[in-house]
Design a protein around this motif. Structure first.
Motif, PDB file in Angstrom:
ATOM      1  N   VAL A 103       0.835  -1.208   0.000  1.00 39.79           N
ATOM      2  CA  VAL A 103       0.000   0.000   0.000  1.00 39.79           C
ATOM      3  C   VAL A 103       0.869   1.258   0.000  1.00 39.79           C
ATOM      4  CG1 VAL A 103      -1.675   1.348   1.332  1.00 39.79           C
ATOM      5  CG2 VAL A 103      -1.960  -1.124   1.108  1.00 39.79           C
ATOM      6  N   LEU A 104       1.857   1.304   0.892  1.00 35.74           N
ATOM      7  CA  LEU A 104       2.680   2.510   1.016  1.00 35.74           C
ATOM      8  C   LEU A 104       3.505   2.743  -0.239  1.00 35.74           C
ATOM      9  CD1 LEU A 104       3.750   4.876   2.630  1.00 35.74           C
ATOM     10  CD2 LEU A 104       5.397   3.334   3.724  1.00 35.74           C
ATOM     11  N   ARG A 105       4.165   1.700  -0.745  1.00 36.12           N
ATOM     12  CA  ARG A 105       5.054   1.908  -1.903  1.00 36.12           C
ATOM     13  C   ARG A 105       4.260   2.249  -3.161  1.00 36.12           C
ATOM     14  NH1 ARG A 105       7.459   4.074  -4.721  1.00 36.12           N
ATOM     15  NH2 ARG A 105       9.481   3.667  -5.706  1.00 36.12           N
ATOM     16  N   THR A 106       3.071   1.670  -3.309  1.00 31.75           N
ATOM     17  CA  THR A 106       2.255   1.982  -4.485  1.00 31.75           C
ATOM     18  C   THR A 106       1.748   3.423  -4.424  1.00 31.75           C
ATOM     19  OG1 THR A 106       1.549  -0.336  -4.553  1.00 31.75           O
ATOM     20  CG2 THR A 106       0.312   1.217  -5.890  1.00 31.75           C
ATOM     21  N   TYR A 107       1.362   3.871  -3.236  1.00 30.07           N
ATOM     22  CA  TYR A 107       0.907   5.257  -3.107  1.00 30.07           C
ATOM     23  C   TYR A 107       2.046   6.246  -3.331  1.00 30.07           C
ATOM     24  CZ  TYR A 107      -1.177   9.510  -1.242  1.00 30.07           C
ATOM     25  OH  TYR A 107      -1.637  10.801  -1.100  1.00 30.07           O
ATOM     26  N   ILE A 108       3.235   5.900  -2.867  1.00 28.98           N
ATOM     27  CA  ILE A 108       4.402   6.754  -3.108  1.00 28.98           C
ATOM     28  C   ILE A 108       4.659   6.878  -4.605  1.00 28.98           C
ATOM     29  CG2 ILE A 108       6.915   6.908  -2.841  1.00 28.98           C
ATOM     30  CD1 ILE A 108       6.580   5.720  -0.052  1.00 28.98           C
ATOM     31  N   GLU A 109       4.481   5.778  -5.331  1.00 30.75           N
ATOM     32  CA  GLU A 109       4.647   5.823  -6.785  1.00 30.75           C
ATOM     33  C   GLU A 109       3.635   6.787  -7.413  1.00 30.75           C
ATOM     34  OE1 GLU A 109       4.876   2.805 -10.614  1.00 30.75           O
ATOM     35  OE2 GLU A 109       3.427   2.466  -9.014  1.00 30.75           O
ATOM     36  N   VAL A 110       2.401   6.770  -6.926  1.00 28.89           N
ATOM     37  CA  VAL A 110       1.382   7.696  -7.432  1.00 28.89           C
ATOM     38  C   VAL A 110       1.822   9.138  -7.202  1.00 28.89           C
ATOM     39  CG1 VAL A 110      -0.997   8.496  -7.157  1.00 28.89           C
ATOM     40  CG2 VAL A 110      -0.491   6.050  -7.100  1.00 28.89           C
ATOM     41  N   ILE A 111       2.329   9.429  -6.025  1.00 31.13           N
ATOM     42  CA  ILE A 111       2.807  10.788  -5.709  1.00 31.13           C
ATOM     43  C   ILE A 111       3.943  11.184  -6.646  1.00 31.13           C
ATOM     44  CG2 ILE A 111       3.946  12.209  -3.952  1.00 31.13           C
ATOM     45  CD1 ILE A 111       2.461  10.618  -1.825  1.00 31.13           C
ATOM     46  N   GLN A 112       4.866  10.257  -6.877  1.00 28.89           N
ATOM     47  CA  GLN A 112       6.023  10.566  -7.716  1.00 28.89           C
ATOM     48  C   GLN A 112       5.637  10.732  -9.187  1.00 28.89           C
ATOM     49  OE1 GLN A 112       8.354   7.169  -6.519  1.00 28.89           O
ATOM     50  NE2 GLN A 112       9.660   8.390  -5.178  1.00 28.89           N
ATOM     51  N   VAL A 113       4.659   9.978  -9.647  1.00 34.83           N
ATOM     52  CA  VAL A 113       4.256  10.062 -11.055  1.00 34.83           C
ATOM     53  C   VAL A 113       3.404  11.299 -11.306  1.00 34.83           C
ATOM     54  CG1 VAL A 113       2.845   8.964 -12.842  1.00 34.83           C
ATOM     55  CG2 VAL A 113       4.432   7.588 -11.485  1.00 34.83           C
ATOM     56  N   TRP A 114       2.507  11.633 -10.393  1.00 33.12           N
ATOM     57  CA  TRP A 114       1.517  12.674 -10.641  1.00 33.12           C
ATOM     58  C   TRP A 114       1.904  14.039 -10.078  1.00 33.12           C
ATOM     59  CZ3 TRP A 114      -3.102  12.289 -13.383  1.00 33.12           C
ATOM     60  CH2 TRP A 114      -3.402  11.022 -13.859  1.00 33.12           C
ATOM     61  N   MET A 115       2.791  14.053  -9.071  1.00 34.73           N
ATOM     62  CA  MET A 115       3.038  15.334  -8.405  1.00 34.73           C
ATOM     63  C   MET A 115       4.516  15.696  -8.309  1.00 34.73           C
ATOM     64  SD  MET A 115       0.173  15.022  -5.360  1.00 34.73           S
ATOM     65  CE  MET A 115       0.503  16.655  -4.707  1.00 34.73           C
ATOM     66  N   PHE A 116       5.322  14.838  -7.682  1.00 43.17           N
ATOM     67  CA  PHE A 116       6.721  15.184  -7.390  1.00 43.17           C
ATOM     68  C   PHE A 116       7.662  14.087  -7.899  1.00 43.17           C
ATOM     69  CE2 PHE A 116       4.136  16.910  -3.823  1.00 43.17           C
ATOM     70  CZ  PHE A 116       4.238  18.258  -4.147  1.00 43.17           C
ATOM     71  N   PRO A 117       8.003  14.124  -9.181  1.00 40.79           N
ATOM     72  CA  PRO A 117       8.827  13.056  -9.774  1.00 40.79           C
ATOM     73  C   PRO A 117      10.222  12.930  -9.163  1.00 40.79           C
ATOM     74  CG  PRO A 117       7.793  14.406 -11.470  1.00 40.79           C
ATOM     75  CD  PRO A 117       7.585  15.116 -10.178  1.00 40.79           C
ATOM     76  N   THR A 118      10.773  14.012  -8.654  1.00 41.43           N
ATOM     77  CA  THR A 118      12.151  13.973  -8.154  1.00 41.43           C
ATOM     78  C   THR A 118      12.235  13.749  -6.643  1.00 41.43           C
ATOM     79  OG1 THR A 118      12.146  16.394  -7.887  1.00 41.43           O
ATOM     80  CG2 THR A 118      12.934  15.501  -9.996  1.00 41.43           C
ATOM     81  N   LEU A 119      11.097  13.641  -5.973  1.00 37.55           N
ATOM     82  CA  LEU A 119      11.106  13.464  -4.520  1.00 37.55           C
ATOM     83  C   LEU A 119      11.527  12.046  -4.162  1.00 37.55           C
ATOM     84  CD1 LEU A 119      10.511  15.037  -1.931  1.00 37.55           C
ATOM     85  CD2 LEU A 119       8.169  14.164  -2.015  1.00 37.55           C
ATOM     86  N   SER A 120      12.458  11.930  -3.232  1.00 42.73           N
ATOM     87  CA  SER A 120      13.002  10.621  -2.850  1.00 42.73           C
ATOM     88  C   SER A 120      11.941   9.751  -2.181  1.00 42.73           C
ATOM     89  CB  SER A 120      14.178  10.808  -1.883  1.00 42.73           C
ATOM     90  OG  SER A 120      15.213  11.544  -2.493  1.00 42.73           O
ATOM     91  N   THR A 121      12.004   8.471  -2.487  1.00 39.50           N
ATOM     92  CA  THR A 121      11.036   7.513  -1.920  1.00 39.50           C
ATOM     93  C   THR A 121      11.142   7.452  -0.405  1.00 39.50           C
ATOM     94  OG1 THR A 121      11.096   6.163  -3.926  1.00 39.50           O
ATOM     95  CG2 THR A 121      10.321   5.098  -1.915  1.00 39.50           C
ATOM     96  N   TRP A 122      12.352   7.384   0.113  1.00 41.61           N
ATOM     97  CA  TRP A 122      12.522   7.195   1.552  1.00 41.61           C
ATOM     98  C   TRP A 122      12.016   8.389   2.353  1.00 41.61           C
ATOM     99  CZ3 TRP A 122      15.252  10.223   4.917  1.00 41.61           C
ATOM    100  CH2 TRP A 122      16.158  11.152   4.374  1.00 41.61           C
ATOM    101  N   LYS A 123      12.047   9.595   1.759  1.00 45.30           N
ATOM    102  CA  LYS A 123      11.559  10.773   2.477  1.00 45.30           C
ATOM    103  C   LYS A 123      10.040  10.716   2.666  1.00 45.30           C
ATOM    104  CE  LYS A 123      15.264  13.863   0.923  1.00 45.30           C
ATOM    105  NZ  LYS A 123      15.612  15.069   0.122  1.00 45.30           N
ATOM    106  N   ILE A 124       9.327  10.354   1.589  1.00 46.59           N
ATOM    107  CA  ILE A 124       7.870  10.234   1.693  1.00 46.59           C
ATOM    108  C   ILE A 124       7.513   9.096   2.652  1.00 46.59           C
ATOM    109  CG2 ILE A 124       5.707  10.005   0.412  1.00 46.59           C
ATOM    110  CD1 ILE A 124       7.225  10.711  -2.128  1.00 46.59           C
ATOM    111  N   ALA A 125       8.227   7.969   2.514  1.00 45.56           N
ATOM    112  CA  ALA A 125       7.962   6.820   3.379  1.00 45.56           C
ATOM    113  C   ALA A 125       8.214   7.165   4.842  1.00 45.56           C
ATOM    114  CB  ALA A 125       8.823   5.634   2.952  1.00 45.56           C
ATOM    115  N   ALA A 126       9.284   7.908   5.103  1.00 47.10           N
ATOM    116  CA  ALA A 126       9.614   8.272   6.481  1.00 47.10           C
ATOM    117  C   ALA A 126       8.521   9.126   7.115  1.00 47.10           C
ATOM    118  CB  ALA A 126      10.951   9.010   6.513  1.00 47.10           C
ATOM    119  N   VAL A 127       7.977  10.069   6.346  1.00 44.71           N
ATOM    120  CA  VAL A 127       6.902  10.919   6.859  1.00 44.71           C
ATOM    121  C   VAL A 127       5.672  10.083   7.203  1.00 44.71           C
ATOM    122  CG1 VAL A 127       5.278  12.761   6.278  1.00 44.71           C
ATOM    123  CG2 VAL A 127       7.692  12.994   5.680  1.00 44.71           C
TER     124      VAL A 127
END
Length: 370
Positions: A103-127
């Motif tokens: 769930v978390l990794r798939t949602y992070i992918e949605v954020i990276q594809v639709w909003m913030f392509p350069t944002l690091s995965t671990w930063k979103i996951a950490a929050v």
């Protein structure tokens, strides 16, 4: 079974929000392409079949827990013995951990594809995991409260389905029943990923006041989930051509993208941002379940198992750094969840049924005859 203090219990009606919030997550953003791959525009039938199957499985879960020890960890040991029971407990722990990672990794992918392509995965996951730690460490009642908010607040987003109506062609759905039974079953198997989450009942059941009375709320939750998925499925099939749908990974988001209001240029950004209120309860309840099972197995503090689970999820999200890996993760979770649902839960049901009737016969033989 360890007795839970009444101060930590939740009302039976909250089971509706606990089950529904776990069923509706990141899957609703793009499940249409996956099921349409097998049964075409007749895939809405698989949505119905999957819902009926889940209703049956929920009934089985309540039968097992109502006639067992209430605590799934103890129930496993009672039915299968200490060693095999602990293997089942470990499998359940790993399943909920896998679910939270998916769930978390798939949602992070949605954020990276639709909003913030350069944002690091671990930063979103950490929050997200810091928020999860705050929620889960506050106790199950807080988890239930987040699930309540995760259902009520984003509920208004369903209204957005009105906007694509002028571009829909419901004639796409015709002819009906044009596929083989094998295609319907294949679509149902892949639809199950979007219905999964009701299995958390196995773990949080002891935290419900008058737990037997909560069964109707679990069924109502699944019925509400079914109505939502059926509505989204029909609108998606009427909006997209079959070729468009086969190339669209996030069909629901693509429909939302056409929404235009004077004060927001990209409403899909708002939709993705608000969807975090749906994803947080998903992750929080799954992490709570996995850490709870670990606590009961190892007999250590819940706080320690919680931290371990969060670290494992963070590490897994960091490792899953490509679309291919994320797609493999979703496919694997779908298979594990499907086979767990159609084999593990019926096995528990059969074993509990045999045990109950064995005890009944033994008691009748032991009673004096008149």
């Amino acid at each position: 079974m360890q007795k839970i203090k009444e101060a930590f219990l939740v009302s039976p009606f909250l089971v509706f929000f606990l089950v529904h919030s776990e069923q509706v997550g990141v899957g609703v953003l793009g499940y249409q392409r996956i099921i349409a791959k097998y049964a075409g525009y007749d895939s809405w039938i698989s949505v119905i079949i999957a819902a009926v199957l889940v209703h049956l499985l929920i009934w089985m879960i309540y039968y097992v827990l109502d006639n067992g020890d209430g605590d799934i960890v103890t129930t496993h040991k009672t039915l299968f013995g200490g060693f095999i029971g602990n293997l089942f407990n470990l499998s359940l722990l790993l399943y909920f951990l896998l679910w939270s990672i998916t769930v978390l990794r798939t949602y992070i992918e949605v954020i990276q594809v639709w909003m913030f392509p350069t944002l690091s995965t671990w930063k979103i996951a950490a929050v997200f995991l810091l928020l999860t730690y705050y929620v889960v460490s506050s106790g199950f009642r807080t988890v239930a409260g987040i699930c309540f908010l995760g259902v009520v607040i984003p509920l208004g987003l369903i209204v957005l389905l009105v906007y694509p109506l002028e571009f829909t062609h419901f004639s796409n759905l015709l002819p009906v029943f044009d596929e083989s039974m094998k295609d319907y079953l294949s679509a149902t198997k892949n639809m199950m990923l979007s219905y999964l989450g009701f299995e958390t009942l196995l773990v949080f059941y002891p935290f419900i006041k008058n737990a037997k009375r909560s069964q109707k709320f679990a069924h109502h939750a699944n019925l509400f989930t079914f109505m939502m998925y059926l509505l989204v499925t029909l609108f998606s099939f009427a909006f997209f051509s079959e070729e468009q749908l086969s190339r669209n990974i996030w069909a629901t988001l693509s429909m939302v993208k056409i929404v235009q209001v004077s004060f927001v240029e990209r409403f899909d950004f708002v939709f993705v941002s608000m969807w975090c209120l749906v994803i947080l309860p998903n992750i929080a309840l799954a992490i709570w379940c996995s850490s709870r099972v670990a606590k009961l197995m190892l007999n250590i503090r819940h706080h320690i198992t919680l931290i371990v689970m969060l670290v494992l999820v963070l590490a897994a999200c960091y490792y899953l750094d490509t679309r291919l890996k994320i797609n493999m993760l979703n496919n694997y979770t779908n298979k594990v969840g499907f086979y767990l649902a159609i084999s593990y839960i019926p096995l528990l049901f059969i074993m509990t049924f045999i045990k109950k009737h064995f005890k009944k016969n033994k008691k009748e033989q032991a009673s004096p005859t008149t």
